[in-house]
Scaffold this active site. Structure first.
Site, mmCIF file in Angstrom:
data_model
loop_
_atom_site.group_PDB
_atom_site.id
_atom_site.type_symbol
_atom_site.label_atom_id
_atom_site.label_comp_id
_atom_site.label_asym_id
_atom_site.label_seq_id
_atom_site.Cartn_x
_atom_site.Cartn_y
_atom_site.Cartn_z
ATOM 1 N N ARG A 1 0.895 -1.197 -0.101
ATOM 2 C CA ARG A 1 -0.153 -0.030 -0.060
ATOM 3 C C ARG A 1 0.891 1.360 0.019
ATOM 4 O O ARG A 1 0.684 2.527 -0.421
ATOM 5 C CB ARG A 1 -0.866 0.009 1.238
ATOM 6 C CG ARG A 1 -1.709 1.113 1.257
ATOM 7 C CD ARG A 1 -2.956 0.978 2.528
ATOM 8 N NE ARG A 1 -2.165 0.653 3.595
ATOM 9 C CZ ARG A 1 -2.203 -0.188 4.650
ATOM 10 N NH1 ARG A 1 -2.856 -1.190 4.436
ATOM 11 N NH2 ARG A 1 -1.565 -0.157 5.571
ATOM 12 N N GLU B 1 -1.508 -12.386 12.015
ATOM 13 C CA GLU B 1 -1.909 -13.150 13.086
ATOM 14 C C GLU B 1 -0.969 -13.707 13.656
ATOM 15 O O GLU B 1 -1.077 -13.978 14.972
ATOM 16 C CB GLU B 1 -2.923 -14.217 12.229
ATOM 17 C CG GLU B 1 -4.158 -13.565 11.953
ATOM 18 C CD GLU B 1 -4.188 -12.726 10.726
ATOM 19 O OE1 GLU B 1 -5.107 -11.641 10.674
ATOM 20 O OE2 GLU B 1 -3.348 -12.874 9.761
#
Length: 574
Positions: A403, A478
């Protein structure tokens, strides 16, 4: 007994002619008996069918087509599991406000609700995810229902987004009366854009010209407003932040762009102007805990982008391009009150940070496992991309790197639903819709796995995209959260699978790259042999900004840890 022929006046034929009249050149689909009449009539009308490997991917592709072309994206899925498979794609288009039409079939009318094959009520499943969901049982209703669904999808009089229609198979085979095939139902609509209010425009001008530290933030609704927005930013000397919904709308070289100073400018602005952009979790819901004492001026042509979470001191319900041009036309002769030194200082810091980022990407150290940092892969890709490339970023951890690391005039990502797995389908559709432009998918290995079979679709349809898979063998955000918060990693490790071998099995040019120095040549070969895939092995030890932000552990009041602390303090809950 053979089924009756699918005639030129059948409902299926009318559907195909309607789509062709509305400018639809491609339909993304997975075949099935309940939709075969439409399928064959699409082919007869010369509409190209991009047959996919999963219905979810068909809707993703229609979504990307709509977003890139500004028209209607169409997916055709079969009954029962075809519709349920498609629902994630429909949900993503719903949140993204993408004009997608999903078509399906049903059991013949005489077999409905009797336990027929794939006999379920689809409309009850999809209604909350669509702007319009109807079953069309009478052939003479087909033209008007198509016209209404298309209008709802394109946001004529409301919020754009996905729509759904299905038809019993016997309805699809039945003829539509010529009298009801009215030309105005088939003709493309060219509605006048929502006009501005002179009184509200004048109020907006006065507030803009009196602001000291104005900040503009654009979104989906601003996509046609680039020239007016760029001119207004320059005239005011305002600061500007893009978002994934409108990235590339204002060029990176514009003096108002301060993307690398996002947190600072959000806290310092005294007037925040949203242009076709919701104040969702990516913008801290517009909370004073993050935006301080700033007032809001909101411009949009639909309520969802005008009034959510924070009301504006001034709200302009109008076409954003018209509104911005009207503000320019009504602008006073006097110099705006903008503190240009503030904007210039932010811009200078943005440029310093951006240059430092590029340098750090190129020199990012390998992990202790001797695998390359994902920023090395992005730096090599960045160097190879033409200026007008279409970039699709996908994943969790790798998306965070991509991004900020990949510039793009046109950029697509999972959006605010966080719907990872869109990468390869979006890339296939983008490369078909814009074959003259380079399309690159930068995806994590976890996200790639959701729709990896669509590389077969890319090969069969000669979709000239490049897929770069950052292979770190993990759901990295995670893993980081489990390790740091819970002290134990459970069920979030993957294999360092050979995705290149899989791609080659489908006839795609593919290479596995394990050393950063091998990347430039591998990218050059891949660009010359698209569709292509590069399986780039990267270290799972690299920590992205999203992994560090608290996004994974889902704070109570705000999406990011720092914002959550600020929100608690603002609410007196610290």
């Amino acid at each position: 007994m053979a089924p009756p022929p699918i005639g030129e006046q059948s409902a299926a034929a009318v559907i195909a002619r309607f789509l062709k009249a509305r400018g639809v050149r491609r339909v993304y689909a997975l075949c099935g008996g309940h939709i075969m009449p439409i399928w064959m009539r699409l082919d007869a009308e010369g509409i190209r069918i991009i047959d996919v490997r999963d219905e979810r991917a068909a809707v993703y592709m229609a979504h990307a087509e709509a977003q890139l072309t500004g028209g209607l994206g169409v997916a055709l899925v079969t009954a029962g599991p075809g519709v349920t498979n498609a629902m994630t794609g429909i949900a993503n288009a719903h949140v993204a406000r993408a004009p997608v039409m999903v078509l399906s079939g049903l059991s013949p009318t005489a077999q409905e609700n009797r336990g027929a094959l794939q006999d379920i009520v689809h409309t009850e499943l999809v209604r909350s995810l669509t702007r319009y969901a109807r079953t069309v049982r009478h052939p003479d209703l087909v033209p008007q229902e198509l016209a209404e669904a298309a209008a709802r999808a394109l946001g004529e009089g409301g919020e754009p987004g996905p729509v759904y229609l299905d038809f019993p198979v016997d309805t699809l085979r039945a003829d539509v009366a010529g009298a009801v095939q009215l030309p105005e139902l088939f003709a493309p609509r060219r509605l006048a854009p929502l006009p501005t209010s002179p009184a509200v425009i004048q109020a907006a001008v006065e507030r803009l010209w009196s602001a000291r530290r104005p900040l503009f933030i654009s979104g989906r609704g601003a996509r046609d407003a680039g020239p007016a927005l760029s001119t207004l930013l320059e005239r005011l000397g305002a600061a500007y932040l893009d978002t994934g919904e409108s990235r590339g709308l204002v060029g990176d070289d514009h003096p108002s762009v301060v993307a690398a100073m996002r947190g600072t400018v959000m806290g310092q602005a005294d007037l925040v102007v949203t242009v076709g952009r919701r104040l969702d979790f990516q913008l801290a819901y517009g909370s004073p805990a993050v935006f301080g004492e700033a007032e809001f001026l909101r411009i949009a042509d639909c309520a969802a982008e005008l009034r959510d979470n924070r009301r504006g001191t001034i709200e302009l319900l109008a076409d954003p391009a018209l509104a911005l041009q009207a503000i320019l036309d009504a602008a006073p002769a006097r110099e705006p009150a903008t503190d240009r030194g503030w904007t210039q200082a932010l811009r200078a810091q943005h440029e310093q940070r951006s240059a430092k980022l590029v340098q750090s990407m190129r020199n990012a150290p390998d992990g202790s496992d001797a695998r390359m940092h994902p920023n090395r892969a992005l730096a090599a890709l960045r160097d190879a991309l033409p200026e007008d490339a279409i970039v699709v970023a996908d994943g969790g951890d790798f998306l965070s790197f991509a991004r900020v690391g990949l510039p793009a005039q046109t950029y697509l990502d999972p959006g605010s639903l966080g719907c990872i797995g869109i990468g390869t389908p979006f890339g296939v559709a983008a490369s078909l819709a814009c074959p003259e432009r380079t399309v690159v998918v930068a995806t994590g290995d976890g996200a790639f796995g959701f729709n990896a079979m669509e590389i077969d679709t890319a090969v069969r349809h000669k979709a000239p995209l490049l897929v770069m898979v950052a292979n770190n063998g993990a759901w990295a955000i995670e893993v980081s959260d489990q390790r740091d918060t819970h002290g134990k990693v459970v069920g979030t490790r993957l294999q360092f699978s050979d995705h290149a071998a899989m791609a080659r099995a489908f006839g795609m040019h593919a290479e596995r790259v394990e050393k950063a120095e091998d990347l430039p040549a591998a990218i050059e070969r891949a660009m010359a042999n698209r569709p292509a895939l590069l399986d780039v092995v990267v270290t799972p030890e690299a920590s992205s900004s999203d992994a560090r932000s608290g996004l994974a552990w889902v704070p109570d009041l705000q999406p990011l840890g720092a914002w959550d602390e600020a929100e608690r303090a603002w609410r007196g809950r610290a």
